[in-house]
Design a protein around this motif. Structure first.
Motif, PDB file in Angstrom:
ATOM      1  N   LYS A 268      15.462  -4.079  -5.067  1.00 58.32           N
ATOM      2  CA  LYS A 268      15.248  -3.537  -6.412  1.00 58.32           C
ATOM      3  C   LYS A 268      14.336  -2.310  -6.401  1.00 58.32           C
ATOM      4  O   LYS A 268      13.960  -1.810  -7.462  1.00 58.32           O
ATOM      5  N   ALA A 269      13.971  -1.840  -5.222  1.00 53.05           N
ATOM      6  CA  ALA A 269      13.039  -0.713  -5.107  1.00 53.05           C
ATOM      7  C   ALA A 269      13.804   0.569  -4.821  1.00 53.05           C
ATOM      8  O   ALA A 269      15.030   0.574  -4.678  1.00 53.05           O
TER       9      ALA A 269
ATOM     10  N   ASP B 268       9.043   3.976  -3.104  1.00 47.23           N
ATOM     11  CA  ASP B 268       8.165   2.807  -3.010  1.00 47.23           C
ATOM     12  C   ASP B 268       7.656   2.582  -1.588  1.00 47.23           C
ATOM     13  O   ASP B 268       6.621   1.939  -1.399  1.00 47.23           O
ATOM     14  N   LEU B 269       8.353   3.108  -0.598  1.00 51.86           N
ATOM     15  CA  LEU B 269       7.868   2.978   0.780  1.00 51.86           C
ATOM     16  C   LEU B 269       6.593   3.786   0.977  1.00 51.86           C
ATOM     17  O   LEU B 269       5.634   3.323   1.613  1.00 51.86           O
ATOM     18  N   ASP B 270       6.572   4.984   0.421  1.00 53.89           N
ATOM     19  CA  ASP B 270       5.351   5.787   0.481  1.00 53.89           C
ATOM     20  C   ASP B 270       4.259   5.178  -0.390  1.00 53.89           C
ATOM     21  O   ASP B 270       3.071   5.280  -0.077  1.00 53.89           O
ATOM     22  N   LYS B 271       4.688   4.508  -1.455  1.00 54.73           N
ATOM     23  CA  LYS B 271       3.709   3.909  -2.371  1.00 54.73           C
ATOM     24  C   LYS B 271       2.981   2.741  -1.702  1.00 54.73           C
ATOM     25  O   LYS B 271       1.754   2.603  -1.826  1.00 54.73           O
ATOM     26  N   ILE B 272       3.709   1.868  -0.980  1.00 56.97           N
ATOM     27  CA  ILE B 272       3.016   0.745  -0.334  1.00 56.97           C
ATOM     28  C   ILE B 272       2.113   1.249   0.781  1.00 56.97           C
ATOM     29  O   ILE B 272       1.036   0.687   1.031  1.00 56.97           O
ATOM     30  N   ALA B 273       2.535   2.325   1.456  1.00 64.74           N
ATOM     31  CA  ALA B 273       1.675   2.907   2.493  1.00 64.74           C
ATOM     32  C   ALA B 273       0.408   3.480   1.872  1.00 64.74           C
ATOM     33  O   ALA B 273      -0.695   3.346   2.436  1.00 64.74           O
ATOM     34  N   ASP B 274       0.531   4.088   0.713  1.00 59.94           N
ATOM     35  CA  ASP B 274      -0.632   4.674   0.030  1.00 59.94           C
ATOM     36  C   ASP B 274      -1.588   3.581  -0.451  1.00 59.94           C
ATOM     37  O   ASP B 274      -2.812   3.707  -0.319  1.00 59.94           O
TER      38      ASP B 274
ATOM     39  N   THR C  75      18.791   0.661   0.319  1.00 61.03           N
ATOM     40  CA  THR C  75      20.145   1.225   0.186  1.00 61.03           C
ATOM     41  C   THR C  75      21.209   0.136   0.087  1.00 61.03           C
ATOM     42  O   THR C  75      22.234   0.309  -0.576  1.00 61.03           O
ATOM     43  N   GLY C  76      20.966  -1.001   0.752  1.00 59.80           N
ATOM     44  CA  GLY C  76      21.945  -2.085   0.715  1.00 59.80           C
ATOM     45  C   GLY C  76      21.739  -3.052  -0.423  1.00 59.80           C
ATOM     46  O   GLY C  76      22.452  -4.041  -0.552  1.00 59.80           O
ATOM     47  N   ARG C  77      20.704  -2.789  -1.228  1.00 57.91           N
ATOM     48  CA  ARG C  77      20.389  -3.632  -2.387  1.00 57.91           C
ATOM     49  C   ARG C  77      20.148  -5.100  -2.011  1.00 57.91           C
ATOM     50  O   ARG C  77      20.643  -6.009  -2.657  1.00 57.91           O
ATOM     51  N   GLY C  78      19.391  -5.285  -0.964  1.00 56.72           N
ATOM     52  CA  GLY C  78      19.040  -6.646  -0.579  1.00 56.72           C
ATOM     53  C   GLY C  78      18.816  -6.754   0.905  1.00 56.72           C
ATOM     54  O   GLY C  78      18.928  -5.775   1.652  1.00 56.72           O
ATOM     55  N   CYS C  79      18.534  -7.953   1.348  1.00 57.23           N
ATOM     56  CA  CYS C  79      18.188  -8.187   2.750  1.00 57.23           C
ATOM     57  C   CYS C  79      19.446  -8.266   3.615  1.00 57.23           C
ATOM     58  O   CYS C  79      20.307  -9.116   3.383  1.00 57.23           O
ATOM     59  N   PRO C  80      19.564  -7.415   4.630  1.00 51.09           N
ATOM     60  CA  PRO C  80      20.727  -7.464   5.505  1.00 51.09           C
ATOM     61  C   PRO C  80      20.746  -8.699   6.406  1.00 51.09           C
ATOM     62  O   PRO C  80      21.749  -8.966   7.064  1.00 51.09           O
TER      63      PRO C  80
ATOM     64  N   LEU D 199       5.483  -4.845  -5.078  1.00 54.51           N
ATOM     65  CA  LEU D 199       6.377  -3.858  -4.461  1.00 54.51           C
ATOM     66  C   LEU D 199       7.153  -4.453  -3.286  1.00 54.51           C
ATOM     67  O   LEU D 199       8.351  -4.177  -3.122  1.00 54.51           O
ATOM     68  N   MET D 200       6.503  -5.268  -2.471  1.00 55.11           N
ATOM     69  CA  MET D 200       7.189  -5.871  -1.341  1.00 55.11           C
ATOM     70  C   MET D 200       8.300  -6.812  -1.803  1.00 55.11           C
ATOM     71  O   MET D 200       9.377  -6.868  -1.195  1.00 55.11           O
ATOM     72  N   ARG D 201       8.060  -7.540  -2.867  1.00 50.96           N
ATOM     73  CA  ARG D 201       9.109  -8.418  -3.402  1.00 50.96           C
ATOM     74  C   ARG D 201      10.304  -7.608  -3.904  1.00 50.96           C
ATOM     75  O   ARG D 201      11.464  -7.999  -3.703  1.00 50.96           O
ATOM     76  N   ASP D 202      10.018  -6.482  -4.541  1.00 50.48           N
ATOM     77  CA  ASP D 202      11.109  -5.614  -5.018  1.00 50.48           C
ATOM     78  C   ASP D 202      11.901  -5.040  -3.851  1.00 50.48           C
ATOM     79  O   ASP D 202      13.139  -4.967  -3.895  1.00 50.48           O
ATOM     80  N   ILE D 203      11.184  -4.627  -2.804  1.00 53.68           N
ATOM     81  CA  ILE D 203      11.869  -4.071  -1.623  1.00 53.68           C
ATOM     82  C   ILE D 203      12.741  -5.136  -0.976  1.00 53.68           C
ATOM     83  O   ILE D 203      13.905  -4.893  -0.625  1.00 53.68           O
ATOM     84  N   GLU D 204      12.194  -6.344  -0.821  1.00 49.81           N
ATOM     85  CA  GLU D 204      12.960  -7.422  -0.191  1.00 49.81           C
ATOM     86  C   GLU D 204      14.223  -7.745  -0.991  1.00 49.81           C
ATOM     87  O   GLU D 204      15.284  -8.000  -0.421  1.00 49.81           O
ATOM     88  N   ALA D 205      14.105  -7.709  -2.308  1.00 53.65           N
ATOM     89  CA  ALA D 205      15.240  -8.043  -3.174  1.00 53.65           C
ATOM     90  C   ALA D 205      16.193  -6.875  -3.393  1.00 53.65           C
ATOM     91  O   ALA D 205      17.227  -7.025  -4.060  1.00 53.65           O
TER      92      ALA D 205
END
Length: 454
Positions: free
Chosen positions: A373-374, A378-384, A421-426, A365-371
């Motif tokens: 693709k999430a 998924d933010l609530d999912k990683i916290a859970d 929202t920006g579809r990748g790392c700012p 999930l963290m890789r998807d968020i960084e890229a």
């Protein structure tokens, strides 16, 4: 008086007092600095009296949890007709932690003297040093120091008094992070795969070879000789009431002068940064870890938090190993947390389900968020997932993996959302108009106002 001169008065070089001297690691240099004076005083004391003395001094374990050292020694049962063992944990593997290895490299006799004192206190005749196998130069230097101690009579026959021999074994591990956990370390010492044990029984009752065992950190044991030589009142004159004494702070990251800073407990990061020249020129502090990557990260709002066990705890983190990793505003929090999570997933021993499965899915999930693709869910999912790991695994590795997730979401949730929202790392210069070359979206150099010594 300048700010730097004022800050330097806070330093308390004890373990690091002569690291910069030629051949600081030799017995001759150590004796020249009153080495083994504490041992002489300790051997004149009854073991129970010695334990009480260290307990009254208030020395707390320097390996992470801060458990009182004298109390840990006191847990060893007496009159049980079993061998007692002392095991020194030198498997320094927490990301950002780099205090024990330089201590062993520059001043190994402080540890050896502390080991002899501790063995007298717990009535042990065999001690072990469990060292990371990768640090071969330190291993060689430690073997040399042990040989010097044997030749001088501090180890071996009658080391603890007439008829009281003491053996010291240096064991090189194979580089597993999990072996920094005390029961996994004991399994590794016994020749088995390093995995945490179910407790109870605790090591004080059934540790190495099912015998009473004390496991202490390098810095904890190395601090004991100075306490005996200079007195518990001297030790308590530094630090705070509940966290007395001196300690090594490992300052690293985006700082002008990283290194080891030995100071009383309770010093602040702001004061240490003043000593080190602040953050690298033109940048400001964004976030930092007080005790390595397994402790919840803090921000520039916490610069004046006292770096002792109570102060950092009240701020919502842990002092841990005092590994102060400092990151400036060019660092992507999501990327840093992803790399830490990958480390914990790789180093998980796989024994318990929450850690084995949870760290794997956190990485995905963290890789998807960084890229980018999430999605927001998924933010609530990683916290859970982190919540299902935290406090539910065999050892503290699971808690350490969850800490960066919880704390980064607490302080930098907006940055996580920007990735989605920006579809990748700012912070990626290849795709960002905000962070490329340190310039803001308006083309102005944002670094102009960042020349802060944090």
């Amino acid at each position: 008086m300048t700010t730097t001169e004022s800050a330097e008065k806070l330093l308390s070089p004890v373990l690091s007092a002569f690291w910069d001297e030629p051949e600081s690691w030799t017995l001759e240099t150590y004796r020249r600095h009153d080495g083994y004076e504490g041992l002489r005083k300790a051997l004149a004391m009854d073991p129970d009296e010695l334990i009480a003395y260290v307990k009254d001094a208030g020395l707390r374990g320097r390996g992470g949890a801060g458990f009182p050292t004298g109390m840990k020694w006191q847990f060893i049962p007496q009159g049980d007709d079993k061998p007692h063992y002392l095991v020194v944990n030198a498997d320094e593997s927490e990301p950002g932690t780099c205090k024990d290895i330089p201590l062993l490299f520059a001043n190994p006799h402080s540890l050896i003297e502390g080991i002899v004192i501790a063995c007298h206190a717990i009535r042990s005749h065999h001690a072990f040093i469990y060292l990371r196998g990768e640090v071969v130069p330190v291993l060689r230097r430690l073997h040399h120091a042990v040989a010097e101690a044997y030749a001088a009579g501090y180890l071996g026959k009658d080391a603890l008094g007439p008829g009281k021999d003491l053996e010291l074994t240096v064991h090189a591990g194979a580089g597993a992070y999990i072996c920094g956990e005390e029961t996994a370390l004991l399994d590794s010492l016994e020749g088995r795969r390093g995995q945490p044990r179910l407790r109870p029984p605790f090591p004080a009752v059934a540790g190495l070879y099912a015998c009473p065992t004390v496991v202490n950190n390098v810095e904890s044991i190395a601090s004991v000789p100075a306490i005996l030589a200079k007195g518990k009142e001297w030790f308590r004159s530094m630090g705070s009431e509940k966290s007395p004494g001196f300690t090594l702070y490992s300052l690293s990251g985006h700082v002008a002068n990283p290194g080891q800073y030995e100071a009383p407990l309770g010093v602040t990061l702001r004061q240490l940064l003043d000593l080190s020249g602040g953050m690298r020129p033109g940048h400001r502090l964004k976030f930092w870890t007080p005790g390595g990557s397994s402790t919840p990260l803090l921000t520039d709002e916490h610069l004046d938090v006292p770096l002792d066990y109570e102060g950092v705890g009240a701020a919502g983190s842990m002092l841990g190993t005092k590994a102060l990793q400092c990151f400036d505003e060019t660092t992507c929090v999501v990327r840093a947390v992803t790399r830490w999570t990958e480390f914990y997933a790789h180093e998980s021993c796989g024994k318990c389900t929450p850690c084995r499965e949870g760290t794997y899915w956190l990485v995905q999930l963290m890789r998807d968020i960084e890229a980018g693709k999430a999605d927001m869910a998924d933010l609530d999912k990683i916290a859970d997932i982190a919540d299902n790991i935290n406090g539910k695994s065999f050892c503290a590795l699971g808690d350490g993996a969850a800490s960066p997730i919880f704390s980064s979401l607490q302080f930098f949730r907006e940055e996580y959302e920007q990735h989605i929202t920006g579809r990748g790392c700012p912070f990626d210069p290849a795709r960002s108009t905000v962070w490329a070359d340190g310039a803001g979206a308006d083309g102005d150099d944002d670094n102009a106002h960042l020349e802060v010594n944090a």
